[in-house]
Design a protein around this motif. Structure first.
Motif, PDB file in Angstrom:
ATOM      1  N   ASN A  19       0.863  -1.186   0.000  1.00 20.70           N
ATOM      2  CA  ASN A  19       0.000   0.000   0.000  1.00 20.70           C
ATOM      3  C   ASN A  19       0.895   1.230   0.000  1.00 20.70           C
ATOM      4  O   ASN A  19       2.103   1.141  -0.246  1.00 20.70           O
ATOM      5  CB  ASN A  19      -0.980  -0.033   1.183  1.00 20.70           C
ATOM      6  N   LYS A  20       0.312   2.393   0.316  1.00 18.53           N
ATOM      7  CA  LYS A  20       1.075   3.644   0.221  1.00 18.53           C
ATOM      8  C   LYS A  20       2.210   3.736   1.226  1.00 18.53           C
ATOM      9  O   LYS A  20       3.073   4.614   1.100  1.00 18.53           O
ATOM     10  CB  LYS A  20       0.135   4.841   0.360  1.00 18.53           C
ATOM     11  N   ALA A  71      -3.064   0.165   6.971  1.00 17.54           N
ATOM     12  CA  ALA A  71      -3.002  -1.111   6.262  1.00 17.54           C
ATOM     13  C   ALA A  71      -3.520  -2.235   7.137  1.00 17.54           C
ATOM     14  O   ALA A  71      -4.224  -3.136   6.675  1.00 17.54           O
ATOM     15  CB  ALA A  71      -1.564  -1.407   5.819  1.00 17.54           C
ATOM     16  N   LYS A 274      -5.933  -3.166  -3.076  1.00 19.99           N
ATOM     17  CA  LYS A 274      -4.881  -2.933  -2.077  1.00 19.99           C
ATOM     18  C   LYS A 274      -5.477  -2.504  -0.739  1.00 19.99           C
ATOM     19  O   LYS A 274      -4.981  -2.874   0.325  1.00 19.99           O
ATOM     20  CB  LYS A 274      -3.905  -1.869  -2.589  1.00 19.99           C
ATOM     21  N   GLN A 275      -6.542  -1.716  -0.796  1.00 20.23           N
ATOM     22  CA  GLN A 275      -7.129  -1.194   0.437  1.00 20.23           C
ATOM     23  C   GLN A 275      -8.022  -2.212   1.138  1.00 20.23           C
ATOM     24  O   GLN A 275      -8.111  -2.214   2.362  1.00 20.23           O
ATOM     25  CB  GLN A 275      -7.930   0.079   0.143  1.00 20.23           C
TER      26      GLN A 275
END
Length: 465
Positions: A19-20, A71, A274-275
């Motif tokens: 993720n980010k 996450a 992803k989230q």
């Protein structure tokens, strides 16, 4: 000393979620520790990963810690053990795989209700013909890749005999004024107010897609998209579109938001996956929470793509109207790949219709058949069991691969000739035999819609296939 060189894979290898947090961590390490050795940098990042709460208030590592904690909130979402309430229409005619897709979607933690229309068949994420109501969450693959794919019908005060009597003229109009597939565009694209939307300036992805969207305005995609001349029969003495009963020339088009919608769907589906990572069987049903920036961005982009799809249809019909030298008596249109905020049993929910026609009380829509079968102008009954929805067409009974393998060109030519249909373009995968019987499909949804008119195709233009 050499500059620190970190790759996303290095962070994934030590356990960072995809993720980010990875991009944030790499930016911070390059900013504050660019002369540090790679092993020491990774050791520092591993300490943050192992105990992010400890670093939440840290001036250097705080943003990494926040992203890691976010996450954890979205890790390995489990499906519910029971399904949300649902109804399947025409169940005996729907393949098991499509029903299983609906059953999986009904187990999402955000799902509140669902339905499967009588034209249902297997798709990605939701089945085609699937309807799903969720709470404060939008599923990009629940909307579909071709966001805002829709039908549009113009009715002209022209005798249907003109189609046969002036066939060359009508064939020429479709050949000149319609464009199909990824590469065909009009030599002189028209402008449209949709391009003035703030979203084209404020959302980076849309900003990159604007120029191509402008060039593709008024064109149609491949596959089952079409523009066709046919005979409209208006039934009954009164209707919401104010056209007297009788027979007319009609133009019916089916297509969506072109490259614009496809790119929006792809990018935000990746973000959703992803989230909200989900078990393998549900991974394409990943959703975006509408309270997040990404969820709000997708919602804005989806609505823009839907309006762009409508603008494409209006441009097509405007060009054909000009070539005919006639203004339409009426235009009827509807999305069937979209999500709406609607009230369901007193609660505002997000209603996804993937290959399903909105059918609220007295709302008009178009349900097409195949290229040789009638389509229907319908008026919704607002049935809560279908979440006020109906089928979006006949639905496929053969996959594209199966159709190409089992149907011959001579068989296609014969069925076209028997039905008096002229076909421009199209592959064997779009042959009428690849589709279910639209009359049987309609018979299974009399409790969902009333039929107020029909459309019988006569000259059909599609991509070359």
């Amino acid at each position: 000393m050499a500059k620190l060189k970190l790759r996303g894979k290095d962070l994934i290898d030590i356990g960072y979620p995809q993720n980010k947090s990875i991009s944030i961590a790499m930016d911070i390490m390059q900013k504050h520790f660019k002369k540090e050795s790679k092993p020491k940098a990774l050791a520092m990042l591993k300490e943050v990963l192992d105990d992010p709460e400890k670093y939440t208030a840290d001036g250097t590592f705080g943003k990494i810690a926040e992203a890691l904690q976010e996450a954890k909130k979205t890790e390995a979402r489990q499906l519910n053990t029971t399904r949300a309430p649902f109804t399947i229409f025409g169940e005996n005619g729907i393949e098991a795989a499509a029903k299983e897709q609906l059953y999986t979607a009904l187990k999402l933690p955000v799902s509140k209700a669902g339905a499967l229309m009588t034209d249902g068949h297997f798709g990605y994420g939701l089945p085609i013909g699937g309807v799903l109501a969720t709470e404060n969450a939008v599923i990009p693959y629940g909307v579909g890749v071709d966001i805002g794919c829709r039908m549009c019908l113009s009715i002209f005060d022209i005798s249907p005999s003109f189609i046969e009597g002036h066939k060359d003229k009508y064939v020429g109009i479709l050949g000149t004024h319609t464009k199909f597939g990824p590469n065909e565009v009009h030599r002189s694209p028209n402008d449209h107010e949709v391009f003035e939307r703030d979203a084209f300036r404020e959302i980076p992805l849309l900003k990159k897609l604007k120029d191509k969207a402008f060039l593709q305005l008024g064109s149609s995609g491949g596959g089952n998209h079409f523009v066709e001349f046919g005979i409209v029969e208006v039934l009954g003495d009164e209707n919401e579109f104010n056209v007297p009963p009788g027979n007319y020339v009609g133009v019916l088009s089916h297509s969506g938001s072109r490259s614009l919608g496809g790119n929006v769907a792809t990018q935000y589906t990746d973000l959703a996956m992803k989230q909200t990572p989900l078990p393998k069987e549900a991974r394409h049903l990943a959703w975006l929470d509408l309270d997040t920036q990404e969820g709000q961005e997708y919602w804005i982009a989806m609505n823009l793509a839907g309006d762009y799809a409508s603008a494409c249809h209006h441009d097509i019909h405007k060009r054909i109207s000009k070539a005919l030298g006639e203004r339409p008596l009426a235009m009827i249109e509807n999305h069937h790949n979209f999500a709406w905020k609607e009230i369901v049993e007193g609660q505002e929910l997000i209603v996804h219709r993937k290959g399903a026609t909105p059918a609220q009380k007295n709302v008009l829509g178009i349900i097409p058949g195949s290229m040789t079968a009638p389509g229907y102008i319908v008026k919704g009954k607002g049935n809560p069991l279908s979440l006020s929805s109906a089928s979006h067409g006949a639905g496929r009974q053969m996959s594209r691969t199966e159709a190409k393998r089992s149907i011959t060109q001579s068989e296609l030519k014969k069925v076209l000739k028997d039905n008096g249909v002229t076909l421009l373009g199209a592959g064997l995968d779009e042959a009428p035999m690849a589709y279910k019987d639209i009359k049987k499909v309609m018979a299974h949804q009399t409790e969902l819609v009333d039929v107020v008119g029909t459309f019988l195709p006569k000259i059909v233009r599609m991509d070359r296939g």
